[in-house]
Write an enzyme that holds these catalytic residues in place. Structure first.
Site, PDB file in Angstrom:
ATOM      1  N   SER A 662      39.416 127.762  22.600  1.00 47.08           N
ATOM      2  CA  SER A 662      40.056 126.488  22.249  1.00 47.08           C
ATOM      3  C   SER A 662      39.172 125.291  22.565  1.00 47.08           C
ATOM      4  O   SER A 662      39.493 124.167  22.168  1.00 47.08           O
ATOM      5  CB  SER A 662      41.394 126.346  22.978  1.00 47.08           C
ATOM      6  OG  SER A 662      41.202 126.295  24.382  1.00 47.08           O
ATOM      7  N   LYS A 705      48.325 120.795  26.966  1.00 42.23           N
ATOM      8  CA  LYS A 705      47.019 120.138  26.918  1.00 42.23           C
ATOM      9  C   LYS A 705      47.168 118.641  26.650  1.00 42.23           C
ATOM     10  O   LYS A 705      46.523 117.802  27.310  1.00 42.23           O
ATOM     11  CB  LYS A 705      46.160 120.792  25.842  1.00 42.23           C
ATOM     12  CG  LYS A 705      45.731 122.208  26.195  1.00 42.23           C
ATOM     13  CD  LYS A 705      44.983 122.884  25.058  1.00 42.23           C
ATOM     14  CE  LYS A 705      44.550 124.293  25.445  1.00 42.23           C
ATOM     15  NZ  LYS A 705      43.866 124.999  24.361  1.00 42.23           N
TER      16      LYS A 705
END
Length: 812
Positions: A662, A705
């Site tokens: 990611s 996040k």
């Protein structure tokens, strides 16, 4: 949801939230209860097939994420199916009188095991009173005396005849301390030895011959005495047996009549009858050990005495005939070997371990026989020998009782070998998916014995109908737990949290356990405030309290950033540096944290150094993501020249393992910034993976996040420029906390979706990316133009470096 424009900040209308739900009720008290599990049609179909079919080996493995209702759904479906089935037969163990080490297993109709046990208890209790009375009765005593008198008279008659013959011969039979003897006589007196010596020789010889003859006859008579006594004992024994037989037959008549239609019981009762008759003296033992007469104290519980245990009935599975209905559903929470297949207990007797058939104890397989057995798969597999015993029983169709010590020949104590009991049941294992696939891959028996799988989904497609189903389920959970009804705005907040649990704004999470925990805590808060229903504020307070309790590590991480221990910039611009985002998950705690990714470049041989991998801190997926970057760079820039780059990438201040791809978009942006020598705006953070064609791909944990970088920025003060670049494919997954949504609505924080690397680098650097013109070149001042110019310069420099003469050539 509106069409998403990439490269532009999202607004609240693009995000999933509680305001999306229009619920047509005031509280869940108005909703009908929900008896099923929404979103689990596939799993429930498999459960009902396993519960309804009678075919063997259609055992079931229930797999899914914990909290999705696997156990409760399994219990309910099996309970409903069990109620429609007939009750299973009773099963008992009884003594095998000719070989007590091998008890006999007997099957009886439901409810009759206890009847048989009580009937034989009554037989023993009656005989314990009747047999002593029989052997003290006048009839018995008269018949026994007649036998004894008959043999006594016969012996006395023989002795009388011999005595008359001896008298006629002038000798007498006398009794001495040593037994019988023969002596000369004179008249009615015994002739003294001195007078016998004075007799003439001829007379002494005559008397001696007479003595020898009488002595021989006496020996013959005395030899008949033991034979007579033996015959007398035989007749007495026959009398005892006859008398005992009368008592036993009378006591057993009722039991034989009641179980005449059960051959196995009848055979046992006949064997028991013979043993009772052969061992009638057991009923004449006083409690002090002496044999004689009737019991001194009347009692009705003789069957409890040790000498009568041989006649007991050990009920392994028995049902109350008045309450027997349906098949059993047994859930064994501790499936040890003994708890599964049963065990044989021992008692200490003078330092020796002894046992008998009454000490056989049933296991879960016995109790569930004819019905359903629910087991936790991990528990079964981690208990020694339990999995092997379960498979062995299912394959053989019978339950054999043995211990681990017997299996491994670790003990030499004499034990029992009871008849195995026939087995017909449905076993349901409940476990996770990983365990299911491991068993399917490595255990060849698993697929044959467990032909069905009930796969519980952990999410359900979001729609108006599914929202109403979930609302009804919430109401049912509140009603079943005795909680307050939930107001419509409270249900909407729970539905939004369900989306959050699924990490998907278009799917409801089906973690019912997590929703139930929130609901119960919200009820506690509502009760403290005196509310009649659980409202939105109560639910929000419960969610915030749970986050706060689990937030120590998250707070410490943010504290380290605030104190400058972890270097994260949220303003300014830096070359070759970008804010990446990661998710930390420890136990139940899951939160996002920003981290700095930096890149350095120079001329080289086309090597991209992943420092995390070189230090053995990077996982294989992360390493794969870094390798993809080389493919993107080599294919996008200066394709006609050798790839002449040396670059290094690193997660700064990362002291643990790094896994996942990611951050590959952030790493690529850092590389492009370093190559173009253009600074990146540090008020933005990036998450997303990339492929070799420059497309930004979806990642997991997008909500955590975004919130992690938001909390860092909020602690330093929101400026309106700060934000996060996310893959456009992750927009449907956004279910952000209210604090982030409020900041986005106020324009103080941005979430910007991107679809390509070009979009991302343009936003980060403020420069146009640039596309190749008709001459095949990028605009010189664009990001791509500067990157390609740098790479071409490296290639040319490498070529010039390779053409330089060596020192020896210069000297020549």
């Amino acid at each position: 949801m509106d069409q998403i424009a990439t490269g532009q900040p999202l607004s609240a209308r693009h995000l999933a939230g509680e305001e999306d739900f229009a619920l047509g009720f005031a509280t869940t008290a108005e909703l009908d209860p929900l008896s099923d599990w929404p979103g689990q049609d596939r799993a429930l179909e498999a459960l009902r097939l396993a519960a309804g079919t009678d075919h063997g080996d259609f055992n079931l493995y229930v797999l899914g994420t914990p909290g999705t209702g696997r156990h409760s759904a399994t219990r309910q479906v099996l309970a409903e199916a069990a109620a429609r089935r007939p009750p299973p037969p009773d099963r008992v163990y009884v003594n095998r009188f000719d070989d007590p080490r091998r008890p006999i297993a007997i099957e009886l109709p439901p409810g009759r095991a206890v009847e048989l046990r009580d009937a034989l208890r009554k037989v023993v209790n009656d005989l314990a009173d009747d047999i002593p009375a029989i052997f003290e009765s006048e009839d018995y005593q008269t018949r026994r005396r007649a036998i004894e008198d008959s043999y006594s008279e016969r012996h006395e008659q023989a002795m009388g005849v011999l005595a008359d013959a001896a008298r006629a011969r002038g000798v007498a039979i006398v009794r001495t301390p040593m037994g019988f003897g023969v002596a000369p006589r004179k008249g009615d007196e015994i002739l003294p030895p001195d007078e016998y010596e004075k007799l003439p020789q001829a007379e002494r010889e005559r008397i001696g011959a007479a003595i020898d003859a009488v002595r021989a006859q006496l020996e013959d008579v005395l030899k008949d005495v033991p034979r007579g006594l033996k015959a007398q004992r035989a007749e007495v024994e026959e009398l005892n047996i006859a008398m005992a037989r009368e008592g036993v037959d009378a006591a057993l008549a009722d039991a034989l009549g009641r179980f005449a239609d059960h051959p196995s019981v009848t055979r046992h009762l006949q064997a028991l009858r013979e043993d009772l008759i052969d061992n009638a003296e057991l009923f004449l033992i006083r409690e002090d050990g002496a044999q004689a007469g009737a019991f001194p104290v009347a009692t009705s519980r003789h069957h409890l005495k040790p000498q009568f245990r041989r006649y007991a009935v050990n009920v392994i599975v028995g049902q109350d005939p008045d309450q027997a209905s349906g098949a059993p559903v047994i859930e064994e929470s501790l499936p040890t070997l003994a708890n599964l297949i049963g065990r044989i207990e021992y008692a200490s007797d003078q330092g020796t371990l002894v046992t008998n058939f009454t000490m056989i104890r049933p296991g879960a397989l016995h109790r569930a026989n004819g019905g359903f057995l629910i087991l936790d798969a991990m528990q079964v597999l981690t208990e020694p020998l339990a999995w092997d015993a379960l498979k062995r029983s299912l394959k053989s169709g019978e339950v054999a009782i043995y211990s681990a010590g017997e299996r491994f020949s670790l003990i030499s104590t004499e034990t029992l070998d009871p008849d195995p009991m026939p087995l017909k049941l449905r076993v349901v294992l409940v476990g996770d998916r990983r365990l299911y696939y491991l068993l399917a891959e490595f255990d060849p028996d698993f697929g044959r014995l467990f032909k069905l799988e009930a796969d519980f989904d952990d999410r359900m497609e979001r729609s108006a109908d599914s929202a109403l189903l979930l609302a009804r389920l919430i109401g049912t959970m509140a009603r079943d737990d005795g909680l307050r009804p939930v107001a419509a705005d409270g249900v909407a907040r729970l539905l939004a949290e369900s989306l959050r649990l699924a990490d998907d704004g278009e799917r409801f999470g089906l973690n019912l356990a997590a929703l139930g925990d929130i609901l119960r805590e919200a009820d506690h808060i509502a009760r403290a405030s005196g509310a009649d229903a659980i409202g939105r504020d109560d639910v929000e307070a419960a969610i915030a309290a749970a986050d706060r309790r689990a937030g120590r590590l998250r707070e410490r991480s943010q504290e380290a950033i605030s104190r400058g221990l972890l270097l994260i910039d949220t303003d300014g611009a830096r070359v070759g540096q970008v804010n990446a985002l990661s998710v930390l998950e420890i136990g139940k705690t899951r939160f996002g944290r920003p981290g700095r990714v930096s890149a350095r470049v120079r001329m080289g041989a086309g090597k991209l150094v992943d420092i995390e991998r070189e230090a053995e801190l990077g996982g294989p997926i992360h390493s794969k993501g870094v390798m993809i970057l080389s493919g993107y760079l080599a294919g996008s820039y200066a394709p006609d020249l050798p790839f002449s780059l040396w670059a290094s990438l690193v997660f700064e201040q990362s002291y643990g393992g790094v896994e996942g791809d990611s951050a590959s978009a952030a790493e690529l942006f850092a590389l492009l910034s370093a190559l173009a020598d253009l600074p990146i705006d540090q008020s933005l953070a990036v998450t997303g993976s990339v492929n070799q064609f420059g497309e930004v791909q979806a990642i997991g944990g997008v909500n955590e996040k975004v919130e992690g970088f938001f909390d860092t920025c909020a602690a330093r003060g929101l400026t309106g420029r700060q934000g996060v670049l996310i893959p456009v494919s992750n927009v449907p997954h956004l279910v952000l906390r209210p604090r982030v949504r409020d900041a986005m609505d106020a324009g103080r924080f941005r979430v910007i979706p991107i679809a390509t690397v070009d979009e991302g680098i343009a936003l980060l650097t403020g420069r146009p990316t640039g596309v190749r013109g008709g001459n095949g070149a990028f605009p010189p001042d664009s990001v791509n133009g500067r990157v390609e110019a740098r790479l071409i310069g490296y290639a040319e420099a490498r070529q010039r470096f390779g053409q330089k003469p060596s020192p020896s050539e210069t000297d020549g």
